[in-house]
Write a protein that holds these residues in place. Structure first.
Motif, PDB file in Angstrom:
ATOM      1  N   HIS A 186      -2.038   1.985   9.275  1.00  0.00           N
ATOM      2  CA  HIS A 186      -1.025   1.131   8.652  1.00  0.00           C
ATOM      3  C   HIS A 186       0.180   1.958   8.195  1.00  0.00           C
ATOM      4  O   HIS A 186       1.330   1.623   8.492  1.00  0.00           O
ATOM      5  CB  HIS A 186      -1.642   0.373   7.468  1.00  0.00           C
ATOM      6  CG  HIS A 186      -0.658  -0.426   6.698  1.00  0.00           C
ATOM      7  ND1 HIS A 186      -0.069  -1.564   7.207  1.00  0.00           N
ATOM      8  CD2 HIS A 186      -0.138  -0.250   5.464  1.00  0.00           C
ATOM      9  CE1 HIS A 186       0.769  -2.056   6.310  1.00  0.00           C
ATOM     10  NE2 HIS A 186       0.744  -1.272   5.242  1.00  0.00           N
ATOM     11  N   LEU A 187      -0.084   3.057   7.486  1.00  0.00           N
ATOM     12  CA  LEU A 187       1.013   3.899   6.994  1.00  0.00           C
ATOM     13  C   LEU A 187       1.763   4.559   8.153  1.00  0.00           C
ATOM     14  O   LEU A 187       2.987   4.674   8.119  1.00  0.00           O
ATOM     15  CB  LEU A 187       0.474   4.950   6.022  1.00  0.00           C
ATOM     16  CG  LEU A 187      -0.065   4.410   4.695  1.00  0.00           C
ATOM     17  CD1 LEU A 187      -0.689   5.536   3.878  1.00  0.00           C
ATOM     18  CD2 LEU A 187       1.006   3.698   3.898  1.00  0.00           C
ATOM     19  N   GLU A 197      -6.194   8.587   6.961  1.00  0.00           N
ATOM     20  CA  GLU A 197      -7.311   7.902   6.298  1.00  0.00           C
ATOM     21  C   GLU A 197      -7.869   6.820   7.213  1.00  0.00           C
ATOM     22  O   GLU A 197      -7.172   5.888   7.580  1.00  0.00           O
ATOM     23  CB  GLU A 197      -6.836   7.277   4.984  1.00  0.00           C
ATOM     24  CG  GLU A 197      -7.902   6.508   4.233  1.00  0.00           C
ATOM     25  CD  GLU A 197      -9.052   7.391   3.806  1.00  0.00           C
ATOM     26  OE1 GLU A 197     -10.168   7.158   4.307  1.00  0.00           O
ATOM     27  OE2 GLU A 197      -8.830   8.306   2.996  1.00  0.00           O
ATOM     28  N   LEU A 251       0.178   4.623  -1.953  1.00  0.00           N
ATOM     29  CA  LEU A 251      -0.939   5.486  -1.577  1.00  0.00           C
ATOM     30  C   LEU A 251      -0.511   6.651  -0.700  1.00  0.00           C
ATOM     31  O   LEU A 251      -1.292   7.560  -0.450  1.00  0.00           O
ATOM     32  CB  LEU A 251      -2.032   4.662  -0.889  1.00  0.00           C
ATOM     33  CG  LEU A 251      -2.664   3.574  -1.756  1.00  0.00           C
ATOM     34  CD1 LEU A 251      -3.743   2.830  -0.966  1.00  0.00           C
ATOM     35  CD2 LEU A 251      -3.238   4.128  -3.047  1.00  0.00           C
ATOM     36  N   LYS A 307     -11.090   1.412   6.046  1.00  0.00           N
ATOM     37  CA  LYS A 307     -10.472   0.094   6.120  1.00  0.00           C
ATOM     38  C   LYS A 307      -9.836  -0.209   4.771  1.00  0.00           C
ATOM     39  O   LYS A 307     -10.387   0.102   3.715  1.00  0.00           O
ATOM     40  CB  LYS A 307     -11.504  -0.990   6.453  1.00  0.00           C
ATOM     41  CG  LYS A 307     -12.196  -0.787   7.776  1.00  0.00           C
ATOM     42  CD  LYS A 307     -11.280  -1.091   8.922  1.00  0.00           C
ATOM     43  CE  LYS A 307     -12.006  -0.960  10.247  1.00  0.00           C
ATOM     44  NZ  LYS A 307     -11.157  -0.503  11.292  1.00  0.00           N
ATOM     45  N   VAL A 308      -8.674  -0.820   4.788  1.00  0.00           N
ATOM     46  CA  VAL A 308      -7.924  -1.096   3.565  1.00  0.00           C
ATOM     47  C   VAL A 308      -8.775  -1.879   2.566  1.00  0.00           C
ATOM     48  O   VAL A 308      -8.838  -1.526   1.386  1.00  0.00           O
ATOM     49  CB  VAL A 308      -6.617  -1.850   3.893  1.00  0.00           C
ATOM     50  CG1 VAL A 308      -5.969  -2.395   2.643  1.00  0.00           C
ATOM     51  CG2 VAL A 308      -5.658  -0.928   4.651  1.00  0.00           C
ATOM     52  N   TYR A 329      -7.422   8.674  -4.374  1.00  0.00           N
ATOM     53  CA  TYR A 329      -6.372   7.692  -4.601  1.00  0.00           C
ATOM     54  C   TYR A 329      -6.327   7.282  -6.073  1.00  0.00           C
ATOM     55  O   TYR A 329      -5.251   7.121  -6.643  1.00  0.00           O
ATOM     56  CB  TYR A 329      -6.565   6.472  -3.693  1.00  0.00           C
ATOM     57  CG  TYR A 329      -6.389   6.825  -2.242  1.00  0.00           C
ATOM     58  CD1 TYR A 329      -5.126   7.098  -1.729  1.00  0.00           C
ATOM     59  CD2 TYR A 329      -7.470   6.937  -1.389  1.00  0.00           C
ATOM     60  CE1 TYR A 329      -4.962   7.463  -0.395  1.00  0.00           C
ATOM     61  CE2 TYR A 329      -7.314   7.297  -0.058  1.00  0.00           C
ATOM     62  CZ  TYR A 329      -6.060   7.555   0.425  1.00  0.00           C
ATOM     63  OH  TYR A 329      -5.888   7.927   1.736  1.00  0.00           O
ATOM     64  N   LEU A 372       0.808  -1.218   0.000  1.00  0.00           N
ATOM     65  CA  LEU A 372       0.000   0.000   0.000  1.00  0.00           C
ATOM     66  C   LEU A 372       0.841   1.268   0.000  1.00  0.00           C
ATOM     67  O   LEU A 372       0.306   2.370   0.078  1.00  0.00           O
ATOM     68  CB  LEU A 372      -0.924  -0.001   1.219  1.00  0.00           C
ATOM     69  CG  LEU A 372      -1.843  -1.214   1.338  1.00  0.00           C
ATOM     70  CD1 LEU A 372      -2.561  -1.210   2.679  1.00  0.00           C
ATOM     71  CD2 LEU A 372      -2.828  -1.260   0.192  1.00  0.00           C
ATOM     72  N   ALA A 393      -3.513  10.719   3.469  1.00  0.00           N
ATOM     73  CA  ALA A 393      -3.458   9.254   3.561  1.00  0.00           C
ATOM     74  C   ALA A 393      -3.068   8.789   4.963  1.00  0.00           C
ATOM     75  O   ALA A 393      -3.544   7.755   5.430  1.00  0.00           O
ATOM     76  CB  ALA A 393      -2.482   8.692   2.538  1.00  0.00           C
ATOM     77  N   SER A 408      -2.348  -7.340   0.147  1.00  0.00           N
ATOM     78  CA  SER A 408      -2.686  -6.629   1.379  1.00  0.00           C
ATOM     79  C   SER A 408      -3.666  -7.368   2.280  1.00  0.00           C
ATOM     80  O   SER A 408      -4.231  -6.766   3.181  1.00  0.00           O
ATOM     81  CB  SER A 408      -3.251  -5.252   1.042  1.00  0.00           C
ATOM     82  OG  SER A 408      -4.475  -5.391   0.351  1.00  0.00           O
ATOM     83  N   ASP A 437      -7.053   0.253   9.338  1.00  0.00           N
ATOM     84  CA  ASP A 437      -7.214   1.555   8.682  1.00  0.00           C
ATOM     85  C   ASP A 437      -5.962   1.843   7.874  1.00  0.00           C
ATOM     86  O   ASP A 437      -4.850   1.550   8.321  1.00  0.00           O
ATOM     87  CB  ASP A 437      -7.373   2.670   9.714  1.00  0.00           C
ATOM     88  CG  ASP A 437      -8.652   2.579  10.511  1.00  0.00           C
ATOM     89  OD1 ASP A 437      -9.513   1.748  10.160  1.00  0.00           O
ATOM     90  OD2 ASP A 437      -8.788   3.336  11.485  1.00  0.00           O
ATOM     91  N   LEU A 438      -6.141   2.439   6.703  1.00  0.00           N
ATOM     92  CA  LEU A 438      -4.989   2.773   5.876  1.00  0.00           C
ATOM     93  C   LEU A 438      -4.051   3.722   6.612  1.00  0.00           C
ATOM     94  O   LEU A 438      -2.839   3.528   6.624  1.00  0.00           O
ATOM     95  CB  LEU A 438      -5.430   3.397   4.548  1.00  0.00           C
ATOM     96  CG  LEU A 438      -4.297   3.869   3.641  1.00  0.00           C
ATOM     97  CD1 LEU A 438      -3.426   2.689   3.212  1.00  0.00           C
ATOM     98  CD2 LEU A 438      -4.835   4.608   2.435  1.00  0.00           C
TER      99      LEU A 438
END
Length: 187
Positions: free
Chosen positions: A163-164, A91, A82, A94-95, A128, A79, A88, A152, A159-160
């Motif tokens: 995660h990031l 964000e 993104l 959910k992925v 995105y 991911l 992001a 993924s 959540d994106l």
């Protein structure tokens, strides 16, 4: 896909997103800026990636730097591309749902009537999609999306943004340790 669709889709997406206010400072962008304000090196790395592109930062970042760590982590993460979209890191989608919305958006044959309603329903996915199309073109964006979906599954319910953020935080804690070990070796 006709040549007209290939070139007009990014232009239409940009126009509709801008006119609908999706590129003004929204709450996600403000939350992301607040999160990045806590660590200037992470903020600079993210800014550099957004300005120059992920591949350029991977190639040019100084080994051992926070930017090199961030770019390396994002390159190996399904991911990671993104990160190019402002907001992001905040964000909450959910992925799995975001990728499903993005896939639906990228695979539709657009008409002017459908475009406005689609963007209203999935503003996050549209942002995105626009970024991926701008960076890679439609066919490559679809290919990238397929790779993201297949790779993924481990983070599908996360959540994106969370995660990031976890990827970036690992660089935040790793950078001082690398500096300390280099300093102690020189002494």
């Amino acid at each position: 896909m006709s040549v007209v669709h290939r070139y007009t889709l990014p232009v239409l997406l940009s126009f509709f997103l801008t006119s609908c206010g999706y590129f003004s400072a929204d709450p996600k962008q403000l939350a992301e800026q607040a999160w990045l304000a806590k660590d200037q090196q992470l903020a600079e790395a993210v800014s550099q990636i957004r300005e120059q592109g992920l591949d350029a930062v991977v190639a040019s970042a100084e080994a051992g730097s926070v930017a090199a760590c961030v770019a390396g982590k994002l390159t190996t993460d399904p991911l990671g591309k993104l990160i190019s979209v402002e907001g992001a890191l905040a964000e909450s989608a959910k992925v799995a749902q975001l990728l499903a919305d993005l896939e639906q958006l990228l695979q539709q044959d657009f008409s002017f009537e459908q475009l406005a309603s689609t963007l209203e329903k999935g503003a996050a996915a549209a942002a995105y999609a626009k970024t991926l199309i701008d960076q890679q073109g439609l066919e490559q964006a679809l290919q990238t999306l397929k790779q993201m979906v297949s790779a993924s599954s481990a983070v599908a319910q996360q959540d994106l943004g969370a995660h990031l953020q976890s990827l970036l935080q690992s660089c935040q804690t790793a950078a001082p340790a690398e500096t300390t070990s280099t300093t102690s070796q020189k002494v």
